[in-house]
Design a protein around this motif. Sequence first.
Motif, mmCIF file in Angstrom:
data_model
loop_
_atom_site.group_PDB
_atom_site.id
_atom_site.type_symbol
_atom_site.label_atom_id
_atom_site.label_comp_id
_atom_site.label_asym_id
_atom_site.label_seq_id
_atom_site.Cartn_x
_atom_site.Cartn_y
_atom_site.Cartn_z
ATOM 1 N N ALA A 40 48.362 49.373 45.467
ATOM 2 C CA ALA A 40 47.929 49.099 44.088
ATOM 3 C C ALA A 40 46.748 48.125 44.086
ATOM 4 N N GLU A 41 46.848 47.085 44.904
ATOM 5 C CA GLU A 41 45.793 46.071 44.941
ATOM 6 C C GLU A 41 44.506 46.651 45.528
ATOM 7 N N GLU A 42 44.664 47.526 46.496
ATOM 8 C CA GLU A 42 43.467 48.147 47.076
ATOM 9 C C GLU A 42 42.765 49.012 46.025
ATOM 10 N N ASP A 82 39.731 38.510 44.824
ATOM 11 C CA ASP A 82 41.157 38.175 44.666
ATOM 12 C C ASP A 82 42.024 39.395 44.976
ATOM 13 N N GLU A 83 41.647 40.545 44.410
ATOM 14 C CA GLU A 83 42.489 41.741 44.577
ATOM 15 C C GLU A 83 42.432 42.239 46.023
ATOM 16 N N ALA A 84 41.257 42.137 46.646
ATOM 17 C CA ALA A 84 41.167 42.520 48.063
ATOM 18 C C ALA A 84 42.060 41.603 48.903
ATOM 19 N N ARG A 85 42.091 40.332 48.519
ATOM 20 C CA ARG A 85 42.967 39.388 49.221
ATOM 21 C C ARG A 85 44.437 39.749 49.010
ATOM 22 N N HIS A 86 44.805 40.089 47.777
ATOM 23 C CA HIS A 86 46.202 40.470 47.534
ATOM 24 C C HIS A 86 46.589 41.666 48.410
ATOM 25 N N ALA A 87 45.713 42.663 48.457
ATOM 26 C CA ALA A 87 46.005 43.833 49.299
ATOM 27 C C ALA A 87 46.213 43.383 50.747
ATOM 28 N N ASP A 127 46.500 33.613 40.683
ATOM 29 C CA ASP A 127 45.269 34.382 40.426
ATOM 30 C C ASP A 127 45.417 35.228 39.161
ATOM 31 N N GLU A 128 46.609 35.780 38.998
ATOM 32 C CA GLU A 128 46.841 36.713 37.894
ATOM 33 C C GLU A 128 46.764 36.012 36.532
ATOM 34 N N ILE A 129 47.137 34.738 36.482
ATOM 35 C CA ILE A 129 46.983 33.975 35.232
ATOM 36 C C ILE A 129 45.518 34.051 34.813
HETATM 37 FE FE FE Z 1 46.297 41.499 42.271
#
Ligand code: FE
Length: 319
Positions: free
Chosen positions: A83-85, A113-118, A211-213
């Motif tokens: 999902a994050e990717e 941020d999202e690449a980091r989450h993935a 991050d999501e906040i």
């Molecule tokens: Fe995320």
Amino acid sequence: MTTTPIPAEADWDRAPTLVDGASTLELTAASCNLQYWFGAVPQGTLRGKVLGHDESVVPLEVTSRPGPLNQALTQELAFRTIAEEKATRALGYMVALAPDNDSMEFYATQLIDEARHAMVFRSHLLSLGVAEPELFDVIEKLAAADRDAVLVPLETLGLEVLRDQGDFIGGVVVLTILVEGVLAPAAQLSELKWRIFDPAAADVERGAGIDEIRHLTVGSSIAREHLQKHPEDKPRVIELITRGRKLWDSLPAADMVLRREALFQEGLDQHADLVGDYEIWPGRRLVDTTVEERVRTAHEWAESMQQKRLVYMGLEEAI
Ligand code: FE
Ligand code: FE
């Protein structure tokens, strides 16, 4: 040497929970620009936590060896990393379409941020017994069916709006209201329920939640400002929200969540002794909760958070 103090909303110990923060804080693209991000995130939230947690924090043995807890968590992480990717790639369009420098910089930070989450969700699978050379194959095995059933239809909607229509504000709405707004409370539940069985996974969730906040509050403020300047876009935006909700109703997301929650319950029943009196939320011991209660609670958080954000955006008609 002077260092800028880390803002409370990005500080590991002082940041509110995701749902509280996203329901009450007001952050804007102008305040969360690239300069803010460098101080608040790499040097703030994530200092010393390259993989999302301190190196000394590790899963309990019952979670890292084969069993229902391991199954529940590996399935969840595999789904989340995909999902994050997908979010990362879609954000490339947001960066390209951003109408001004503040929103361009903000979405560039969200992309990272999202690449980091993935990356952190994926790499945590290695702590749960997955061998590195097999990592991507295992993710495929664990989550391909859920990806095709749940994530691909959402991605298709997002790409239609962003890639095909070049609709920046439509993309903001899809991301903030239809994707992150719906999924965020499940992430908070995950942090709370894994805290004992896998404190490293809980910390990975905590960091992503901080991050999501920012993603939810800034995304809402961009939508709010846009709709104030362009009230003529409101009907189109509301139509998109309605369309997205219909899409969600047609997706087997609840089945997926219930399946993983049932595995977690099996593990919780087997290892209740390890959990002791740990409270998943104030006044409620994790061992006393049920699958239905946990799922229902996350759903209630989502509803109340979403309502507050829609009012803030001037979209109360969409409630
Ligand atoms: Fe995320
Ligand atoms: Fe996000």
